[in-house]
Write a protein that holds these residues in place. Structure first.
Motif, PDB file in Angstrom:
ATOM      1  N   THR A 196       0.836  -1.191   0.000  1.00  0.00           N
ATOM      2  CA  THR A 196       0.000   0.000   0.000  1.00  0.00           C
ATOM      3  C   THR A 196       0.874   1.244   0.000  1.00  0.00           C
ATOM      4  O   THR A 196       1.788   1.376   0.819  1.00  0.00           O
ATOM      5  N   VAL A 197       0.602   2.155  -0.922  1.00  0.00           N
ATOM      6  CA  VAL A 197       1.382   3.380  -1.039  1.00  0.00           C
ATOM      7  C   VAL A 197       1.002   4.338   0.090  1.00  0.00           C
ATOM      8  O   VAL A 197      -0.177   4.621   0.313  1.00  0.00           O
ATOM      9  N   THR A 198       2.012   4.841   0.791  1.00  0.00           N
ATOM     10  CA  THR A 198       1.775   5.762   1.911  1.00  0.00           C
ATOM     11  C   THR A 198       2.098   7.206   1.557  1.00  0.00           C
ATOM     12  O   THR A 198       1.541   8.126   2.154  1.00  0.00           O
ATOM     13  N   ALA A 199       2.985   7.424   0.608  1.00  0.00           N
ATOM     14  CA  ALA A 199       3.343   8.791   0.219  1.00  0.00           C
ATOM     15  C   ALA A 199       4.039   8.755  -1.129  1.00  0.00           C
ATOM     16  O   ALA A 199       4.675   7.758  -1.500  1.00  0.00           O
ATOM     17  N   THR A 200       3.889   9.847  -1.885  1.00  0.00           N
ATOM     18  CA  THR A 200       4.547   9.955  -3.193  1.00  0.00           C
ATOM     19  C   THR A 200       5.065  11.369  -3.394  1.00  0.00           C
ATOM     20  O   THR A 200       4.606  12.319  -2.760  1.00  0.00           O
ATOM     21  N   THR A 201       6.036  11.492  -4.282  1.00  0.00           N
ATOM     22  CA  THR A 201       6.509  12.789  -4.747  1.00  0.00           C
ATOM     23  C   THR A 201       6.392  12.798  -6.263  1.00  0.00           C
ATOM     24  O   THR A 201       6.981  11.941  -6.931  1.00  0.00           O
ATOM     25  N   PRO A 202       5.587  13.746  -6.801  1.00  0.00           N
ATOM     26  CA  PRO A 202       4.650  14.638  -6.101  1.00  0.00           C
ATOM     27  C   PRO A 202       3.446  13.866  -5.589  1.00  0.00           C
ATOM     28  O   PRO A 202       3.292  12.682  -5.865  1.00  0.00           O
ATOM     29  N   GLU A 203       2.545  14.561  -4.876  1.00  0.00           N
ATOM     30  CA  GLU A 203       1.359  13.893  -4.349  1.00  0.00           C
ATOM     31  C   GLU A 203       0.414  13.485  -5.458  1.00  0.00           C
ATOM     32  O   GLU A 203      -0.210  12.412  -5.393  1.00  0.00           O
ATOM     33  N   THR A 204       0.285  14.321  -6.484  1.00  0.00           N
ATOM     34  CA  THR A 204      -0.552  14.014  -7.633  1.00  0.00           C
ATOM     35  C   THR A 204       0.184  14.421  -8.905  1.00  0.00           C
ATOM     36  O   THR A 204       1.077  15.277  -8.868  1.00  0.00           O
ATOM     37  N   VAL A 205      -0.183  13.804 -10.028  1.00  0.00           N
ATOM     38  CA  VAL A 205       0.348  14.210 -11.325  1.00  0.00           C
ATOM     39  C   VAL A 205      -0.815  14.333 -12.301  1.00  0.00           C
ATOM     40  O   VAL A 205      -1.716  13.499 -12.318  1.00  0.00           O
ATOM     41  N   PRO A 206      -0.808  15.390 -13.113  1.00  0.00           N
ATOM     42  CA  PRO A 206      -1.921  15.591 -14.045  1.00  0.00           C
ATOM     43  C   PRO A 206      -1.882  14.587 -15.180  1.00  0.00           C
ATOM     44  O   PRO A 206      -0.814  14.107 -15.587  1.00  0.00           O
ATOM     45  N   GLY A 207      -3.066  14.279 -15.704  1.00  0.00           N
ATOM     46  CA  GLY A 207      -3.122  13.341 -16.818  1.00  0.00           C
ATOM     47  C   GLY A 207      -4.524  13.232 -17.373  1.00  0.00           C
ATOM     48  O   GLY A 207      -5.419  14.009 -17.037  1.00  0.00           O
ATOM     49  N   PHE A 208      -4.704  12.225 -18.218  1.00  0.00           N
ATOM     50  CA  PHE A 208      -5.997  12.012 -18.856  1.00  0.00           C
ATOM     51  C   PHE A 208      -6.151  10.536 -19.186  1.00  0.00           C
ATOM     52  O   PHE A 208      -5.169   9.784 -19.233  1.00  0.00           O
ATOM     53  N   VAL A 209      -7.401  10.132 -19.385  1.00  0.00           N
ATOM     54  CA  VAL A 209      -7.667   8.767 -19.829  1.00  0.00           C
ATOM     55  C   VAL A 209      -8.569   8.816 -21.052  1.00  0.00           C
ATOM     56  O   VAL A 209      -9.337   9.766 -21.259  1.00  0.00           O
ATOM     57  N   LEU A 210      -8.455   7.780 -21.854  1.00  0.00           N
ATOM     58  CA  LEU A 210      -9.291   7.583 -23.042  1.00  0.00           C
ATOM     59  C   LEU A 210      -9.965   6.235 -22.872  1.00  0.00           C
ATOM     60  O   LEU A 210      -9.291   5.222 -22.661  1.00  0.00           O
ATOM     61  N   THR A 211     -11.284   6.220 -22.956  1.00  0.00           N
ATOM     62  CA  THR A 211     -11.993   5.003 -22.583  1.00  0.00           C
ATOM     63  C   THR A 211     -13.245   4.795 -23.414  1.00  0.00           C
ATOM     64  O   THR A 211     -13.819   5.741 -23.956  1.00  0.00           O
ATOM     65  N   ARG A 212     -13.661   3.520 -23.465  1.00  0.00           N
ATOM     66  CA  ARG A 212     -14.927   3.149 -24.096  1.00  0.00           C
ATOM     67  C   ARG A 212     -15.779   2.291 -23.164  1.00  0.00           C
ATOM     68  O   ARG A 212     -16.853   1.844 -23.562  1.00  0.00           O
ATOM     69  N   GLY A 213     -15.307   2.033 -21.933  1.00  0.00           N
ATOM     70  CA  GLY A 213     -16.132   1.211 -21.068  1.00  0.00           C
ATOM     71  C   GLY A 213     -15.475   0.807 -19.767  1.00  0.00           C
ATOM     72  O   GLY A 213     -14.355   1.223 -19.440  1.00  0.00           O
ATOM     73  N   ALA A 214     -16.200  -0.023 -19.017  1.00  0.00           N
ATOM     74  CA  ALA A 214     -15.756  -0.533 -17.729  1.00  0.00           C
ATOM     75  C   ALA A 214     -15.735  -2.049 -17.764  1.00  0.00           C
ATOM     76  O   ALA A 214     -16.415  -2.677 -18.581  1.00  0.00           O
ATOM     77  N   ASP A 215     -14.962  -2.646 -16.846  1.00  0.00           N
ATOM     78  CA  ASP A 215     -14.956  -4.107 -16.771  1.00  0.00           C
ATOM     79  C   ASP A 215     -15.931  -4.579 -15.698  1.00  0.00           C
ATOM     80  O   ASP A 215     -16.648  -3.782 -15.081  1.00  0.00           O
ATOM     81  N   VAL A 216     -15.972  -5.886 -15.474  1.00  0.00           N
ATOM     82  CA  VAL A 216     -16.957  -6.458 -14.555  1.00  0.00           C
ATOM     83  C   VAL A 216     -16.700  -6.048 -13.108  1.00  0.00           C
ATOM     84  O   VAL A 216     -17.572  -6.180 -12.257  1.00  0.00           O
ATOM     85  N   HIS A 217     -15.487  -5.540 -12.816  1.00  0.00           N
ATOM     86  CA  HIS A 217     -15.140  -5.124 -11.458  1.00  0.00           C
ATOM     87  C   HIS A 217     -15.369  -3.630 -11.239  1.00  0.00           C
ATOM     88  O   HIS A 217     -15.036  -3.119 -10.164  1.00  0.00           O
ATOM     89  N   GLY A 218     -15.906  -2.937 -12.241  1.00  0.00           N
ATOM     90  CA  GLY A 218     -16.135  -1.508 -12.105  1.00  0.00           C
ATOM     91  C   GLY A 218     -14.908  -0.660 -12.356  1.00  0.00           C
ATOM     92  O   GLY A 218     -14.910   0.539 -12.040  1.00  0.00           O
TER      93      GLY A 218
END
Length: 285
Positions: free
Chosen positions: A99-121
């Motif tokens: 389990t990740v407890t800390a990162t540098t940086p805390e967040t990084v900007p980005g994007f996703v391209l998608t057409r759907g979800a799987d059976v696990h959501g």
């Protein structure tokens, strides 16, 4: 290929990312309602934070199933670490359970391209970093040039993940990913020098799969489930037939049910696939 563009940021604290799954937070949480998956599927999220399942790739497992078994960790962790590095995380701190407890940086900007979800959501996605190539919440045309800006393409180019294709991916994108993956294999990059999927892996027990031999993860997962039954490896084709994975062999056009059609067991212990992973097109994620 039209795909929904979602802008936001990656934040992996309090999660367990691996080489093909990572958490992403949409800047506008309502945009997740636009993700269609068919069969009543939708993306599960908490205040906009959802888990991505990277499309068209399958990285060696770092923790699979209730027993959290893994594939050889050098390959599994290499894929995970490169995914996070490519996204922009320069330092990742973890507990022993990963389990990740800390990162540098805390967040990084980005994007996703998608057409759907799987059976696990999970959102099935091509994942990018930095500025999005369009307007969030709208569809854009994803061609090979856009595909090359994603971590999915990068991991296959580096030979750190296996190609695993489903019918939802357009042919032009699949061909591009198959091409770079085969080139990585031919040039011995990443995991490919250790891979025994086609050459054959001697399986004498679970430790063979976790510590000794590297095979395509879909076969690994099926064999782990089989070994839990305590049956000899020579009987595994019958189990694979019963699981009933549905796919086509692209080179022949044959439609198959069950991995036993492309897996053979010799000498009672040696398991190999008879077709390379990029030659299989699965029906469902």
């Amino acid at each position: 290929m039209p795909m929904l563009l979602i802008q936001g940021f990656y934040n992996i604290t309090d999660s367990q990312p691996d080489g093909d799954t990572v958490h992403f937070t949409a800047a506008d949480p309502t945009v997740w309602t636009l993700v269609g998956g068919g069969r009543g599927r939708s993306v599960k999220h908490n205040e906009g934070r959802a888990k991505l399942r990277l499309d068209a790739i399958d990285a060696p497992e770092t923790h699979f199933g209730p027993d959290r078994v893994h594939q050889p960790l050098q390959s599994a962790q290499a894929a995970r670490d490169e995914l996070l590095r490519w996204l922009g995380f320069t330092d990742v701190q973890r507990r022993p359970d990963e389990t990740v407890t800390a990162t540098t940086p805390e967040t990084v900007p980005g994007f996703v391209l998608t057409r759907g979800a799987d059976v696990h959501g999970r959102c099935i996605a091509l994942a990018g970093r930095g500025t999005a190539p369009g307007t969030s919440g709208l569809e854009i045309d994803v061609d090979e040039a856009v595909l090359r800006t994603t971590v999915n393409h990068h991991l296959l180019t580096q030979g750190l993940a296996y190609p695993t294709f489903y019918r939802t991916l357009f042919t032009s994108l699949r061909v591009e990913l198959a091409t770079v993956s085969k080139q990585a294999r031919d040039e011995g990059r990443g995991l490919w020098p250790s891979d025994a999927t086609l050459s054959g892996a001697k399986i004498t027990g679970l430790a063979s799969l976790t510590d000794d031999v590297l095979v395509v993860p879909k076969l690994f997962r099926r064999l782990v489930d089989y070994l839990r039954l305590g049956m000899p490896m020579s009987c595994s084709p019958a189990f694979l037939a019963g699981v009933g994975d549905r796919y086509s062999v692209l080179s022949t056009g044959e439609r198959c049910v069950g991995l036993h059609r492309v897996v053979e067991v010799t000498n009672g212990q040696t398991v190999r696939m008879t077709r390379p992973p990029e030659d299989l097109l699965f029906e469902d994620a």
